[in-house]
Scaffold this motif. Structure first.
Motif, PDB file in Angstrom:
ATOM      1  N   MET A   4      17.962  19.931   8.418  1.00 40.18           N
ATOM      2  CA  MET A   4      17.395  21.197   8.818  1.00 40.18           C
ATOM      3  C   MET A   4      16.406  21.111  10.218  1.00 40.18           C
ATOM      4  O   MET A   4      16.563  20.510  10.850  1.00 40.18           O
ATOM      5  N   SER A   5      15.981  22.447  10.306  1.00 41.41           N
ATOM      6  CA  SER A   5      15.435  21.806  12.066  1.00 41.41           C
ATOM      7  C   SER A   5      13.765  21.870  11.847  1.00 41.41           C
ATOM      8  O   SER A   5      13.681  21.062  10.708  1.00 41.41           O
ATOM      9  N   GLU A   6      13.227  22.280  12.985  1.00 42.78           N
ATOM     10  CA  GLU A   6      12.040  20.901  13.234  1.00 42.78           C
ATOM     11  C   GLU A   6      10.983  22.228  12.215  1.00 42.78           C
ATOM     12  O   GLU A   6       9.862  21.345  11.403  1.00 42.78           O
ATOM     13  N   ASP A   7      11.023  23.796  11.882  1.00 43.82           N
ATOM     14  CA  ASP A   7       9.803  24.343  10.891  1.00 43.82           C
ATOM     15  C   ASP A   7      10.847  24.228   9.263  1.00 43.82           C
ATOM     16  O   ASP A   7      10.505  24.756   8.509  1.00 43.82           O
ATOM     17  N   GLY A   8      11.743  23.548   8.788  1.00 46.76           N
ATOM     18  CA  GLY A   8      12.364  23.140   7.993  1.00 46.76           C
ATOM     19  C   GLY A   8      13.329  24.734   7.536  1.00 46.76           C
ATOM     20  O   GLY A   8      14.274  24.144   6.066  1.00 46.76           O
ATOM     21  N   ALA A   9      13.842  25.289   8.407  1.00 41.71           N
ATOM     22  CA  ALA A   9      14.775  26.206   8.125  1.00 41.71           C
ATOM     23  C   ALA A   9      16.328  25.482   9.042  1.00 41.71           C
ATOM     24  O   ALA A   9      16.370  24.324   9.168  1.00 41.71           O
ATOM     25  N   PRO A  10      17.353  26.287   8.554  1.00 41.57           N
ATOM     26  CA  PRO A  10      18.859  26.055   8.494  1.00 41.57           C
ATOM     27  C   PRO A  10      19.174  25.075   9.994  1.00 41.57           C
ATOM     28  O   PRO A  10      18.242  26.334  10.673  1.00 41.57           O
ATOM     29  N   VAL A  11      20.193  24.696  10.194  1.00 38.04           N
ATOM     30  CA  VAL A  11      20.314  24.189  11.172  1.00 38.04           C
ATOM     31  C   VAL A  11      21.084  25.191  11.676  1.00 38.04           C
ATOM     32  O   VAL A  11      21.105  25.488  13.191  1.00 38.04           O
ATOM     33  N   LEU A  12      21.511  26.109  10.852  1.00 42.21           N
ATOM     34  CA  LEU A  12      22.968  26.838  11.164  1.00 42.21           C
ATOM     35  C   LEU A  12      22.519  28.112  10.235  1.00 42.21           C
ATOM     36  O   LEU A  12      22.541  27.694   9.400  1.00 42.21           O
ATOM     37  N   LEU A  13      22.559  29.865  11.178  1.00 44.48           N
ATOM     38  CA  LEU A  13      21.972  30.605  10.612  1.00 44.48           C
ATOM     39  C   LEU A  13      23.094  31.663   9.554  1.00 44.48           C
ATOM     40  O   LEU A  13      24.344  31.595  10.626  1.00 44.48           O
TER      41      LEU A  13
END
Length: 275
Positions: free
Chosen positions: A1-10
């Protein structure tokens, strides 16, 4: 996950085009172990999905990719860490569909080689490129030692890698490392149109053309001619070649599907006596 909790790859699909977006903007999309794994899985998925006819690779937050993320301590043996990079490079190179790198901002180290692994590269005047490895006490990875000499020749490859200097998009285009330089406010529309044109092409012929060009770099002329002959036979066994001829005669755009038109004869059940 990225820093804001989103997936690291969209991932997003539209009209046969799959767009993959590196999503670690707080690290200028530097690739960590999670993102390497996500890229490998995404490339495998795209290769096996016949609804995907073209792929665009880009980065979030005003950067394409600042390379491999070496800021996080990792006790994994280097052999295993490098295997993750190798998998991504091979999968991208062998994808049987056209790929486009949309580079906004920096593409550095492995990030630049990720872009160079795509078939076409679109950049903005503000994009910057650097084979930064030697400045970090490292050597080339993600296929850079194979890609660069083939794209720019040995002397320019040595210049870019030994000096680790940063070049702008215009310089990269002059060297043949960027296909188009487009103003920043036009790059989305330009890339969308380019990807749609690729997705509308004959999928079997495009896949074979890409493979022939890759293989031709390491074969003799006779081997390349034999491979071309085999590929052309496959093209004539699809509906796309007749469709292209018909569309030309009818003054319309062809509708390519990649549909196979050679049918096997039905298998007759054998009689009990084997006759």
């Amino acid at each position: 996950m990225s820093e804001d909790g989103a997936p690291v790859l969209l991932s997003a699909d539209r009209d046969g085009v799959r767009t993959l977006t590196l999503n670690r903007p707080h690290r200028r999309n530097a690739i960590d172990a999670e993102l390497w794994a996500a890229l490998a899985e995404a490339f495998r998925a795209a290769a096996g999905d016949r609804s995907v006819r073209a792929l665009v690779l880009t980065g979030a937050g005003g950067a394409f990719c600042s390379g491999a993320d070496i800021s996080t301590p990792d006790n994994t043996h280097p052999t295993y860490r490098m295997r993750a990079l190798t998998d991504v490079a091979v999968l991208l190179h062998e994808l049987p569909l056209p790929t486009v790198a949309k580079v906004v901002g920096p593409a550095v180290g492995a990030g630049w080689n990720l872009a160079l692994g795509c078939d076409l590269v679109v950049a903005t005047p503000e994009s910057g490129f650097a084979q930064v490895f030697t400045a970090r006490g490292l050597t080339l990875d993600l296929g850079g030692s194979w890609l660069l000499p083939r794209l720019v020749g040995m002397q320019q490859a040595k210049r870019l890698t030994l000096l680790a200097e940063t070049i702008d998009a215009a310089q990269a285009r002059d060297l043949g490392l960027v296909t188009w330089v487009v103003p920043g406010d036009e790059i989305d529309a330009f890339t969308d149109d380019l990807a749609r044109r690729l997705a509308a092409g004959p999928p079997v012929a495009l896949a074979q053309t890409k493979a022939l060009l890759h293989e031709g770099a390491d074969t003799t002329l006779r081997q390349a001619l034999a491979a071309e002959a085999r590929a052309q036979g496959l093209n004539f066994a699809t509906a796309d070649a007749p469709e292209a001829f018909a569309a030309f005669a009818e003054r319309r755009e062809p509708r390519f599907t990649g549909r196979w038109t050679v049918h096997r004869p039905p298998i007759r059940p054998s009689s009990e006596n084997g006759s």
